[in-house]
Write a protein that holds these residues in place. Sequence first.
Motif, PDB file in Angstrom:
ATOM      1  N   ARG A 108     -54.569  18.930   2.435  1.00  0.00           N
ATOM      2  CA  ARG A 108     -53.570  19.112   1.484  1.00  0.00           C
ATOM      3  C   ARG A 108     -53.665  20.652   0.984  1.00  0.00           C
ATOM      4  NH1 ARG A 108     -53.808  15.343  -3.803  1.00  0.00           N
ATOM      5  NH2 ARG A 108     -51.522  15.299  -4.146  1.00  0.00           N
ATOM      6  N   PHE A 109     -52.334  21.179   0.967  1.00  0.00           N
ATOM      7  CA  PHE A 109     -52.127  22.545   0.267  1.00  0.00           C
ATOM      8  C   PHE A 109     -52.887  22.804  -0.835  1.00  0.00           C
ATOM      9  CE2 PHE A 109     -47.666  22.237   2.324  1.00  0.00           C
ATOM     10  CZ  PHE A 109     -48.067  22.253   3.454  1.00  0.00           C
ATOM     11  N   TRP A 110     -53.325  24.088  -0.827  1.00  0.00           N
ATOM     12  CA  TRP A 110     -54.073  24.438  -1.986  1.00  0.00           C
ATOM     13  C   TRP A 110     -53.290  25.720  -2.535  1.00  0.00           C
ATOM     14  CZ3 TRP A 110     -58.695  28.291  -1.857  1.00  0.00           C
ATOM     15  CH2 TRP A 110     -59.045  28.477  -3.228  1.00  0.00           C
ATOM     16  N   PHE A 111     -53.265  26.127  -3.718  1.00  0.00           N
ATOM     17  CA  PHE A 111     -52.529  27.213  -4.387  1.00  0.00           C
ATOM     18  C   PHE A 111     -53.525  27.630  -5.354  1.00  0.00           C
ATOM     19  CE2 PHE A 111     -48.716  24.820  -2.696  1.00  0.00           C
ATOM     20  CZ  PHE A 111     -47.873  25.749  -2.195  1.00  0.00           C
ATOM     21  N   PRO A 112     -54.392  28.835  -5.063  1.00  0.00           N
ATOM     22  CA  PRO A 112     -55.075  29.109  -5.848  1.00  0.00           C
ATOM     23  C   PRO A 112     -54.652  29.875  -7.079  1.00  0.00           C
ATOM     24  CG  PRO A 112     -55.729  30.053  -3.505  1.00  0.00           C
ATOM     25  CD  PRO A 112     -54.284  29.389  -3.580  1.00  0.00           C
ATOM     26  N   PHE A 113     -53.526  30.316  -6.930  1.00  0.00           N
ATOM     27  CA  PHE A 113     -52.827  30.890  -8.071  1.00  0.00           C
ATOM     28  C   PHE A 113     -51.754  30.296  -8.485  1.00  0.00           C
ATOM     29  CE2 PHE A 113     -55.367  34.465  -6.119  1.00  0.00           C
ATOM     30  CZ  PHE A 113     -55.833  34.771  -7.346  1.00  0.00           C
ATOM     31  N   ASN A 114     -51.760  29.410  -9.180  1.00  0.00           N
ATOM     32  CA  ASN A 114     -50.922  28.042  -9.509  1.00  0.00           C
ATOM     33  C   ASN A 114     -49.821  28.081 -10.649  1.00  0.00           C
ATOM     34  OD1 ASN A 114     -49.726  25.657  -8.689  1.00  0.00           O
ATOM     35  ND2 ASN A 114     -51.417  24.305  -9.396  1.00  0.00           N
ATOM     36  N   THR A 115     -49.172  29.189 -10.647  1.00  0.00           N
ATOM     37  CA  THR A 115     -47.987  29.363 -11.445  1.00  0.00           C
ATOM     38  C   THR A 115     -46.682  29.200 -10.746  1.00  0.00           C
ATOM     39  OG1 THR A 115     -47.668  31.641 -11.240  1.00  0.00           O
ATOM     40  CG2 THR A 115     -49.306  31.002 -13.056  1.00  0.00           C
ATOM     41  N   ARG A 116     -45.700  28.977 -11.261  1.00  0.00           N
ATOM     42  CA  ARG A 116     -44.631  28.645 -10.566  1.00  0.00           C
ATOM     43  C   ARG A 116     -44.095  29.870  -9.751  1.00  0.00           C
ATOM     44  NH1 ARG A 116     -38.916  26.097 -12.604  1.00  0.00           N
ATOM     45  NH2 ARG A 116     -37.742  26.251 -10.589  1.00  0.00           N
ATOM     46  N   ALA A 117     -44.057  31.095 -10.287  1.00  0.00           N
ATOM     47  CA  ALA A 117     -44.081  32.399  -9.615  1.00  0.00           C
ATOM     48  C   ALA A 117     -44.845  32.605  -8.513  1.00  0.00           C
ATOM     49  CB  ALA A 117     -43.842  33.601 -10.541  1.00  0.00           C
ATOM     50  N   ALA A 118     -46.338  32.419  -8.371  1.00  0.00           N
ATOM     51  CA  ALA A 118     -47.311  32.608  -7.621  1.00  0.00           C
ATOM     52  C   ALA A 118     -47.124  31.665  -6.361  1.00  0.00           C
ATOM     53  CB  ALA A 118     -48.528  32.422  -8.314  1.00  0.00           C
ATOM     54  N   ARG A 119     -46.454  30.387  -6.783  1.00  0.00           N
ATOM     55  CA  ARG A 119     -46.604  29.414  -5.838  1.00  0.00           C
ATOM     56  C   ARG A 119     -45.327  29.833  -4.791  1.00  0.00           C
ATOM     57  NH1 ARG A 119     -48.629  23.890  -7.012  1.00  0.00           N
ATOM     58  NH2 ARG A 119     -47.178  23.355  -5.551  1.00  0.00           N
ATOM     59  N   VAL A 120     -44.112  30.368  -5.378  1.00  0.00           N
ATOM     60  CA  VAL A 120     -43.097  30.616  -4.553  1.00  0.00           C
ATOM     61  C   VAL A 120     -43.425  31.939  -3.709  1.00  0.00           C
ATOM     62  CG1 VAL A 120     -40.620  31.662  -4.668  1.00  0.00           C
ATOM     63  CG2 VAL A 120     -41.339  29.584  -6.244  1.00  0.00           C
TER      64      VAL A 120
ATOM     65  N   ARG B 271     -54.019  27.243   7.638  1.00  0.00           N
ATOM     66  CA  ARG B 271     -55.092  26.225   6.952  1.00  0.00           C
ATOM     67  C   ARG B 271     -54.750  25.698   5.872  1.00  0.00           C
ATOM     68  NH1 ARG B 271     -57.128  30.209   9.739  1.00  0.00           N
ATOM     69  NH2 ARG B 271     -58.873  29.652  11.284  1.00  0.00           N
ATOM     70  N   GLY B 272     -53.503  25.638   5.281  1.00  0.00           N
ATOM     71  CA  GLY B 272     -52.937  24.954   3.872  1.00  0.00           C
ATOM     72  C   GLY B 272     -53.255  25.781   2.710  1.00  0.00           C
ATOM     73  N   VAL B 273     -53.919  26.795   2.827  1.00  0.00           N
ATOM     74  CA  VAL B 273     -54.412  28.012   1.735  1.00  0.00           C
ATOM     75  C   VAL B 273     -52.987  28.934   1.538  1.00  0.00           C
ATOM     76  CG1 VAL B 273     -55.870  29.712   0.817  1.00  0.00           C
ATOM     77  CG2 VAL B 273     -56.618  27.631   2.242  1.00  0.00           C
ATOM     78  N   TYR B 274     -52.433  28.696   0.212  1.00  0.00           N
ATOM     79  CA  TYR B 274     -51.367  29.696  -0.131  1.00  0.00           C
ATOM     80  C   TYR B 274     -51.654  30.699  -1.175  1.00  0.00           C
ATOM     81  CZ  TYR B 274     -48.402  26.727   2.948  1.00  0.00           C
ATOM     82  OH  TYR B 274     -47.843  26.317   4.048  1.00  0.00           O
ATOM     83  N   VAL B 275     -51.781  31.696  -0.637  1.00  0.00           N
ATOM     84  CA  VAL B 275     -52.209  33.147  -1.451  1.00  0.00           C
ATOM     85  C   VAL B 275     -51.407  34.147  -0.936  1.00  0.00           C
ATOM     86  CG1 VAL B 275     -53.992  33.473   0.121  1.00  0.00           C
ATOM     87  CG2 VAL B 275     -54.080  34.402  -2.554  1.00  0.00           C
ATOM     88  N   SER B 276     -50.776  34.829  -1.968  1.00  0.00           N
ATOM     89  CA  SER B 276     -49.960  36.228  -1.564  1.00  0.00           C
ATOM     90  C   SER B 276     -50.899  37.064  -0.975  1.00  0.00           C
ATOM     91  CB  SER B 276     -48.943  36.252  -2.686  1.00  0.00           C
ATOM     92  OG  SER B 276     -49.625  36.860  -3.708  1.00  0.00           O
ATOM     93  N   PRO B 277     -50.313  38.054  -0.138  1.00  0.00           N
ATOM     94  CA  PRO B 277     -50.781  39.027   0.359  1.00  0.00           C
ATOM     95  C   PRO B 277     -51.491  40.066  -0.757  1.00  0.00           C
ATOM     96  CG  PRO B 277     -49.121  38.879   1.553  1.00  0.00           C
ATOM     97  CD  PRO B 277     -48.917  37.826   0.309  1.00  0.00           C
ATOM     98  N   GLN B 278     -50.712  40.172  -1.779  1.00  0.00           N
ATOM     99  CA  GLN B 278     -50.997  41.101  -2.840  1.00  0.00           C
ATOM    100  C   GLN B 278     -52.280  40.620  -3.471  1.00  0.00           C
ATOM    101  OE1 GLN B 278     -47.874  39.749  -3.100  1.00  0.00           O
ATOM    102  NE2 GLN B 278     -47.211  38.974  -5.074  1.00  0.00           N
TER     103      GLN B 278
END
Length: 140
Positions: A103-115, A128-135
Motif C-alpha cells: 500500500r502506498f505511503w506518503f511520509p509527508f501527507n499534505t495535499r501539496a506534498a502528495r501531488v 516500492r510504494g514510497v512517495y517522497v519528493s526529491p527535495q
Amino acid sequence: MRDALGRVEGVRSNDGSYEPLTVAGLGALLVGADEARRWRLVAEFLEEYRWEPAQERAALLEQEPGMTGDEHWDVFLAALTEHLATKDGRGAPAWVETRSLRRFWFPFNTRAARVDAVVHAPAAFRRRGVYVSPQELNVA
C-alpha cells in the motif's frame, strides 16, 4: 554515536579512527525513534554520505539493515539505498529487492506534498510504494 550536542555522527573504531554511519547503522538508530527524530537521522546520514569519497560510498550501503519495527521505514531504507547507489552510477545491493510496500505511503501527507511526490518521487521510491519528493531527500 552522538556528539556532545546529541547529533548522530559516524562511529569510532577500536583504534579511534572515524567510520561514517552505514545504512545498517541508520536502521538501528531508527528503532523506537519518533517520526521527527527519524527524519533528522536520515538527514544526518545523507550529510555524512555526501562527504564520503564516491569510491567509498558503496560500502556504506552493502550491509542490510535489521527491521526497524515499522514496515514503512524498512522499505524506505531499501529505496534510499537504491536511490543513492543509482545516483553514484552503481547498482544497489541485492538485499533491497526484498523490500516493498503493498500500500502506498506518503511520509509527508499534505495535499501539496502528495501531488509533488506522485509527480516527482525518484524511481527507487516509486517502485516500492514510497512517495517522497526529491527535495525532501535533499533537505533531509
